[in-house]
Design an enzyme around this catalytic site. Structure first.
Site, PDB file in Angstrom:
ATOM      1  N   HIS A   1      -4.889  14.549  -9.033  1.00 34.96           N
ATOM      2  CA  HIS A   1      -5.009  13.152  -9.427  1.00 34.96           C
ATOM      3  C   HIS A   1      -4.041  12.770 -10.545  1.00 34.96           C
ATOM      4  O   HIS A   1      -3.659  11.593 -10.661  1.00 34.96           O
ATOM      5  CB  HIS A   1      -6.451  12.852  -9.860  1.00 34.96           C
ATOM      6  CG  HIS A   1      -7.415  12.844  -8.712  1.00 34.96           C
ATOM      7  ND1 HIS A   1      -7.541  11.777  -7.851  1.00 34.96           N
ATOM      8  CD2 HIS A   1      -8.287  13.794  -8.268  1.00 34.96           C
ATOM      9  CE1 HIS A   1      -8.458  12.049  -6.935  1.00 34.96           C
ATOM     10  NE2 HIS A   1      -8.928  13.266  -7.160  1.00 34.96           N
TER      11      HIS A   1
ATOM     12  N   GLU B   1      -4.693   2.477  -4.048  1.00 39.07           N
ATOM     13  CA  GLU B   1      -3.236   2.505  -4.010  1.00 39.07           C
ATOM     14  C   GLU B   1      -2.644   1.179  -3.551  1.00 39.07           C
ATOM     15  O   GLU B   1      -1.464   1.100  -3.205  1.00 39.07           O
ATOM     16  CB  GLU B   1      -2.752   3.635  -3.089  1.00 39.07           C
ATOM     17  CG  GLU B   1      -3.058   3.448  -1.614  1.00 39.07           C
ATOM     18  CD  GLU B   1      -4.425   3.973  -1.193  1.00 39.07           C
ATOM     19  OE1 GLU B   1      -4.579   4.304  -0.007  1.00 39.07           O
ATOM     20  OE2 GLU B   1      -5.324   4.060  -2.046  1.00 39.07           O
TER      21      GLU B   1
ATOM     22  N   ASP C   1       0.857  -1.172   0.000  1.00 42.25           N
ATOM     23  CA  ASP C   1       0.000   0.000   0.000  1.00 42.25           C
ATOM     24  C   ASP C   1       0.902   1.233   0.000  1.00 42.25           C
ATOM     25  O   ASP C   1       1.812   1.347   0.836  1.00 42.25           O
ATOM     26  CB  ASP C   1      -0.905  -0.003   1.235  1.00 42.25           C
ATOM     27  CG  ASP C   1      -1.896   1.138   1.236  1.00 42.25           C
ATOM     28  OD1 ASP C   1      -3.037   0.908   0.819  1.00 42.25           O
ATOM     29  OD2 ASP C   1      -1.522   2.251   1.650  1.00 42.25           O
TER      30      ASP C   1
ATOM     31  N   ASN D   1      -2.872  12.872  -3.672  1.00 45.02           N
ATOM     32  CA  ASN D   1      -3.995  13.307  -4.503  1.00 45.02           C
ATOM     33  C   ASN D   1      -4.541  14.656  -4.067  1.00 45.02           C
ATOM     34  O   ASN D   1      -4.835  15.524  -4.898  1.00 45.02           O
ATOM     35  CB  ASN D   1      -5.111  12.255  -4.460  1.00 45.02           C
ATOM     36  CG  ASN D   1      -4.919  11.148  -5.484  1.00 45.02           C
ATOM     37  OD1 ASN D   1      -4.276  11.339  -6.503  1.00 45.02           O
ATOM     38  ND2 ASN D   1      -5.483   9.982  -5.202  1.00 45.02           N
TER      39      ASN D   1
ATOM     40  N   ASP E   1      -1.773   9.572 -10.366  1.00 42.50           N
ATOM     41  CA  ASP E   1      -1.655   8.525 -11.382  1.00 42.50           C
ATOM     42  C   ASP E   1      -0.190   8.263 -11.738  1.00 42.50           C
ATOM     43  O   ASP E   1       0.206   7.116 -11.976  1.00 42.50           O
ATOM     44  CB  ASP E   1      -2.425   8.922 -12.637  1.00 42.50           C
ATOM     45  CG  ASP E   1      -3.934   8.834 -12.452  1.00 42.50           C
ATOM     46  OD1 ASP E   1      -4.371   8.233 -11.437  1.00 42.50           O
ATOM     47  OD2 ASP E   1      -4.669   9.359 -13.310  1.00 42.50           O
TER      48      ASP E   1
END
Length: 345
Positions: free
Chosen positions: A240, A271, A227, A235, A244
Site C-alpha cells: 500500500h 484510484e 481511473d 497494491n 500511495d
C-alpha cells in the site's frame, strides 16, 4: 472571504490611515497659516510646524508611489516627527508655553503607528517617542507648575491613547491569526490526505457551483473521470505504501497539467479521480484528457509503468443534471476500460 484577502484589506486600511493623517496635517498647516499668518515668507515659515508639513507631503507622495514600502516610509516619517518634536519642545519650555497643537498631532501619530506597525512595533515606537519627549522636557527645565501640569496631562493622555490603540490592534491581530488558522484547518479538511487534491465532498461542491454558473452564463462545462489501470495489482504486488506513491504521483501530474487553465482535480475514491474543466467544451476536454493520459504514463513511479483510462463528458444545456453528467462520464470511462485501458473515451 479568502485568507489572503484579509492582509490586502489590512494594507489598504494602513494606506488609508497614513494618507488621511498626512492630508489632515497639511490642511491644518495651510488653514492655520491663512487664519493666523506667521509673517513674511520664507523666514516665518522656517519653524518645526511647517517642517512637519513638508514631511507629511513627502510621506503622502511616497506611500502613493511606493505602496509596497508603506511601513518603511512611515517609520522614517515617525522618526522625522520625533525630531520635529525635539526641536519644538525646547522652544516651548524656554517660552514657558505648552505646544498643544504638537501634542494633539503626536496623539494622532500614536494611533496611526499602531495601525501601521501593529501592537509590538507600535508599542516600541510610541514608548520611545513619549520617553524622549519627557526626557527633553526635564532636560530643558525647570518648568513652572502650571506648565508642568499641562505636560503631565499631555503625557497621560498620550499614554492612555497608546494603551487603547494597543488593545484594539492586539484584538485585530489575534482575530487575524485565528482566521488564518481556521482557513488552514478548513483547507486541510477539504483536501484528500493522501494525494493533496480536493476530497470528494469538496470537488462535489465545486462541481455544483460550476454547473450553476454554466447554466446561468450559458458557458460550457466538462468533466473527466479517470481511473488508474490495474491499481489493485499494484497494491497486492508492491504494498500500500507504493500504491500511495502512485496515487500521489498521478494526482500531481493531473493537477500540474490543468491548474494553469482553471481546472480542478479531486479524488473521487480509491484510484479514481475527477477533473473539473469550467468553460471547456467536450471537444477541447478530449484533447485535455489525451494530454493527461500522456502525462500520467510519461514517467515511471517507484519503478512501475503506470497508465490510466479516461472518460469525458460535458453539460448539455441548462436542463442537464449533474447526475446525468456523471453517468455519461462514468459510461465513457467504462468504454475506455473495455477498449484496452490507457485510452480516452
Amino acid at each position: 472571504m479568502t485568507a489572503d484577502s484579509l492582509p490586502r484589506r489590512l494594507h489598504r486600511s494602513r494606506l488609508f490611515a497614513v494618507t488621511t493623517v498626512s492630508l489632515a496635517y497639511m490642511a491644518y498647516a495651510l488653514l492655520t497659516a491663512v487664519i493666523d499668518p506667521p509673517g513674511a515668507f520664507p523666514a516665518a515659515f522656517d519653524v518645526p510646524k511647517y517642517w512637519a508639513a513638508l514631511l507629511a507631503l513627502a510621506t503622502l507622495v511616497g506611500v502613493l508611489l511606493f505602496t509596497a514600502y508603506l511601513r518603511r516610509i512611515y517609520m522614517v516619517t515617525s522618526l522625522g516627527y520625533l525630531l520635529v518634536a525635539l526641536v519644538e519642545i525646547p522652544r516651548a519650555v524656554a517660552w514657558g508655553e505648552m505646544p498643544m497643537h504638537l501634542t494633539l498631532w503626536l496623539m494622532m501619530n500614536v494611533l496611526v503607528s499602531y495601525v501601521v506597525f501593529g501592537s509590538r512595533y507600535g508599542t516600541w515606537l510610541n514608548g520611545m517617542a513619549i520617553t524622549v519627549m519627557l526626557v527633553s522636557v526635564v532636560v530643558n527645565g525647570p518648568i513652572a507648575a502650571p506648565n508642568l501640569v499641562d505636560w503631565v496631562t499631555a503625557s497621560i493622555v498620550m499614554a492612555s491613547t497608546g494603551l487603547i490603540g494597543f488593545v484594539l490592534v492586539s484584538f485585530i491581530e489575534n482575530n487575524l491569526v485565528r482566521h488564518r488558522e481556521d482557513n488552514e484547518r478548513l483547507r486541510a479538511a477539504r483536501m484528500d490526505a493522501v494525494t493533496e487534491v480536493l476530497g470528494r465532498g469538496a470537488i462535489e461542491e465545486e462541481l455544483e457551483r460550476a454547473a450553476q454558473h454554466a447554466a446561468q452564463a450559458r458557458t460550457p462545462l466538462s468533466i473527466i473521470m479517470t481511473d488508474i489501470d490495474h491499481f489493485k495489482r499494484v497494491n497486492d504486488d508492491h504494498g500500500h505504501a507504493t500504491g500511495d506513491d502512485v496515487l500521489r504521483a498521478t494526482a500531481k501530474r493531473l493537477r500540474r497539467s490543468v491548474s494553469g487553465s482553471g481546472g480542478l482535480v479531486g479524488r473521487w475514491g480509491g484510484e479514481e479521480f475527477i477533473v473539473l474543466l469550467p468553460g471547456v467544451a467536450r471537444t477541447d476536454a478530449m484533447k485535455v484528457a489525451e494530454r493527461l493520459r500522456s502525462e500520467v504514463s510519461a514517467e515511471a513511479v517507484a519503478g512501475l509503468h503506470i497508465t490510466a483510462s479516461f472518460g469525458v463528458a460535458a453539460m448539455r444545456g441548462a436542463h442537464d443534471s449533474i447526475d446525468e453528467l456523471f453517468s455519461r462520464a462514468d459510461s465513457a470511462l467504462y468504454h475506455a476500460k473495455r477498449a484496452g485501458r490507457n485510452v480516452v473515451r
